[in-house]
Design a protein around this motif. Structure first.
Motif, PDB file in Angstrom:
ATOM      1  N   TYR A  93      10.785  -0.539   5.984  1.00  0.00           N
ATOM      2  CA  TYR A  93       9.073  -0.816   5.619  1.00  0.00           C
ATOM      3  C   TYR A  93       8.491  -0.514   7.123  1.00  0.00           C
ATOM      4  N   CYS A  94       7.810   1.114   7.143  1.00  0.00           N
ATOM      5  CA  CYS A  94       7.669   1.469   8.443  1.00  0.00           C
ATOM      6  C   CYS A  94       6.192   0.849   8.838  1.00  0.00           C
ATOM      7  N   ALA A  95       5.026  -0.050   9.032  1.00  0.00           N
ATOM      8  CA  ALA A  95       3.791  -0.272   9.103  1.00  0.00           C
ATOM      9  C   ALA A  95       3.075   0.622  10.883  1.00  0.00           C
ATOM     10  N   ALA A 154      -0.505  -0.788   6.230  1.00  0.00           N
ATOM     11  CA  ALA A 154       0.359  -0.636   5.653  1.00  0.00           C
ATOM     12  C   ALA A 154       0.589  -1.080   4.062  1.00  0.00           C
ATOM     13  N   LEU A 155       0.166   0.663   2.712  1.00  0.00           N
ATOM     14  CA  LEU A 155       1.442   0.074   1.551  1.00  0.00           C
ATOM     15  C   LEU A 155       1.616   0.954   1.014  1.00  0.00           C
ATOM     16  N   LEU A 156       2.533   0.697   0.538  1.00  0.00           N
ATOM     17  CA  LEU A 156       4.207   0.721   0.728  1.00  0.00           C
ATOM     18  C   LEU A 156       4.744   0.898  -0.533  1.00  0.00           C
ATOM     19  N   PRO A 157       4.956   1.832  -1.612  1.00  0.00           N
ATOM     20  CA  PRO A 157       6.212   1.610  -2.947  1.00  0.00           C
ATOM     21  C   PRO A 157       7.073   0.337  -1.964  1.00  0.00           C
ATOM     22  N   ARG A 158       7.512  -0.584  -3.207  1.00  0.00           N
ATOM     23  CA  ARG A 158       8.475  -1.176  -3.190  1.00  0.00           C
ATOM     24  C   ARG A 158       9.794  -0.151  -3.378  1.00  0.00           C
ATOM     25  N   ASN A 211       4.822   5.151   4.718  1.00  0.00           N
ATOM     26  CA  ASN A 211       3.801   6.054   4.741  1.00  0.00           C
ATOM     27  C   ASN A 211       3.610   7.132   5.910  1.00  0.00           C
ATOM     28  N   PRO A 212       3.227   7.861   5.929  1.00  0.00           N
ATOM     29  CA  PRO A 212       2.928   9.286   7.563  1.00  0.00           C
ATOM     30  C   PRO A 212       1.601   8.920   7.329  1.00  0.00           C
TER      31      PRO A 212
END
Length: 490
Positions: free
Chosen positions: A331-333, A362-366, A376-377
């Motif tokens: 996951y990209c922070a 960041a808030l990303l989809p699982r 998340n761009p």
């Protein structure tokens, strides 16, 4: 000699009437012993029609040895125990047995049946008190947004009323299970007093007879003030209602393979289907489920005022690119957080990355299973604002409209910084996509995007107002914003 029933009745009737037994024998053409046997018989109750014991002289002298081998087998692995064929071969080779294989086979079967008669391997019928729930998982397949997925079906059953509820999810990890159970409790409007599960779930693990609950599930139970009980996953009667419900729901609601646009749409279909099944089903005592369900609800617990946040917190160190790895998935922070220790909150649908003292990074989809990194761009923008010349090689380009990418490429470093900063600030209330569309609209209108213009237009795009008849009159915003800029300069 077997005497027909009517002849027996004649013997006893004539004997009761005082006819001499010699006369009875002469009239009925029987021996005097036969007449005496049935005349003196005290009990003519019917006896069980058991087969007669047939002697097996060839096996009799070996029977004790066979029984000892079978008894010793009880301590051996199940797949390494003697079969009747293996016993027959050993009897012939080692003990000179001359009988048939069928005799050995019959003896082994009778030995096992005699031993199992009192072993208690059968199922006991259990009575479930109102307010008790059972939960279990099943597997199924569905086509979601055109992609075939293997999903998990969480089923909750109230065995007293036979009410059944089901939700679909991507995994049965503790956070997914707690989230699914919370949605079922909200659906029912109450929480069970006791939840019966098996130790095959993520709620608890049984090791050497002792069940250890996961910390998240223990907090979940405490939140709802409910008890829990764990049963053997291979003993179907201990939670047979929910095991039957898993198969019943799968057969009735998931055949043929459902095709939906999202898991949320699938869960809406499951909810509608469960309500329909509950309306037509009956409890064990024959009453309609809806009638018995009132007793279940009366015995269940009120829901707490605050919802439970089913989140598993994990500490991770970001790599040099600013990526963290959780459950085997990247996951990209964001590059700005490279080589930093971050706190990652894993939920059923999202992954939240926190830094410092709870600041959201960041808030990303699982994501589940193998696959590309999740990003998340917007998390890449701060690093690009600081180093705008890196835009030419940034992966953010694939997330932006082609026209906007070409326009940003044509700008100098100061212009790129201005556009990217405007997109970053507008993305907060409106989303990254709407902010990019707004920036492109401004550029196509012949102006260099600024914070205020992009923010106002992005809000209209996000709300859908831009798609209304007549479109958006950007000249009005230009005039308003120019006036604001002149006022600021004065």
């Amino acid at each position: 000699m077997t005497v027909p029933l009517d002849v027996r009745n004649d013997i006893r009737s004539m004997d009761a009437g005082g006819t001499p037994r010699a006369e009875i024998a002469r009239r009925l053409h029987l021996s005097r012993n036969t007449v005496a046997k049935y005349a003196d018989m005290e009990d003519l109750s019917p006896e069980p029609p058991l087969p007669e014991e047939r002697p097996h002289p060839a096996l009799e002298k070996h029977a004790a040895w066979v029984d000892a081998v079978l008894e010793a087998d009880l301590g051996a692995p199940r797949k390494q125990r003697h079969t009747a064929k293996r016993l027959f071969d050993r009897l012939v080779d080692e003990r000179g047995y001359e009988g048939s294989y069928s005799t050995v086979q019959r003896h082994v079967r009778e030995w096992k049946l005699a031993r199992a008669a009192g072993a208690g391997d059968g199922y006991l019928e259990l009575e479930w008190a109102p307010g008790t729930a059972q939960a279990d998982y099943g597997n199924f397949e569905a086509v979601v947004a055109g992609e075939g997925l293997r999903l998990k079906l969480l089923v909750v059953c109230l065995p007293h009323s036979n009410a059944r509820y089901a939700v679909a999810g991507m995994s049965q990890r503790a956070e997914c299970m707690c989230s699914g159970l919370a949605s079922v409790f909200a659906w029912v409007g109450r929480a069970p007093r006791e939840l019966v599960l098996d130790n095959a779930t993520e709620a608890g693990r049984r090791v050497r007879g002792e069940v250890t609950e996961s910390q998240l599930f223990s907090l979940f139970r405490a939140h709802y003030r409910m008890g829990s009980r764990y049963c053997n996953p291979y003993s179907g009667n201990e939670k047979g209602s929910v095991e039957n419900a898993v198969g019943f729901i799968r057969r009735n609601l998931l055949v043929p393979v459902p095709r939906v646009g999202s898991v949320a749409e699938l869960n809406a279909l499951l909810r509608e289907g469960c309500e329909r099944l509950n309306a037509s089903s009956r409890a064990r005592d024959g009453r309609p489920t809806a009638e018995a369900l009132r007793e279940d609800l009366a015995a269940m617990l009120a829901l707490p005022s605050a919802p439970f946040d089913a989140v598993r917190w994990v500490r991770c160190r970001a790599d040099k690119r600013g990526y963290v790895t959780v459950d085997g998935r990247e996951y990209c922070a964001g590059p700005a957080w490279h080589s930093r220790e971050l706190l990652v909150g894993v939920r059923a649908d999202t992954v939240e990355v926190l830094a410092d003292r709870g600041r959201r990074v960041a808030l990303l989809p699982r994501a589940f299973g193998d696959g590309p990194a999740v990003r998340n761009p917007l998390s890449l923008v701060p690093a690009l604002v600081a180093r705008p010349r890196a835009f030419g090689e940034s992966v953010i380009r694939r997330d932006m409209p082609d026209g906007l990418v070409r326009a940003v490429d044509s700008l100098d470093a100061a212009g790129r910084r201005r556009v990217l900063r405007a997109i970053e600030r507008a993305s907060g209330p409106s989303g990254f996509g709407a902010a990019c569309e707004a920036a492109l609209e401004v550029i196509e209108g012949g102006r260099l995007p600024d914070d205020a213009t992009v923010d106002v237009l992005a809000r209209r795009i996000a709300s859908g107002a831009l798609g209304e008849e007549g479109g958006a009159d950007l000249a009005v915003y230009d005039g308003f914003l120019r006036g604001g800029e002149e006022h600021a300069r004065r």
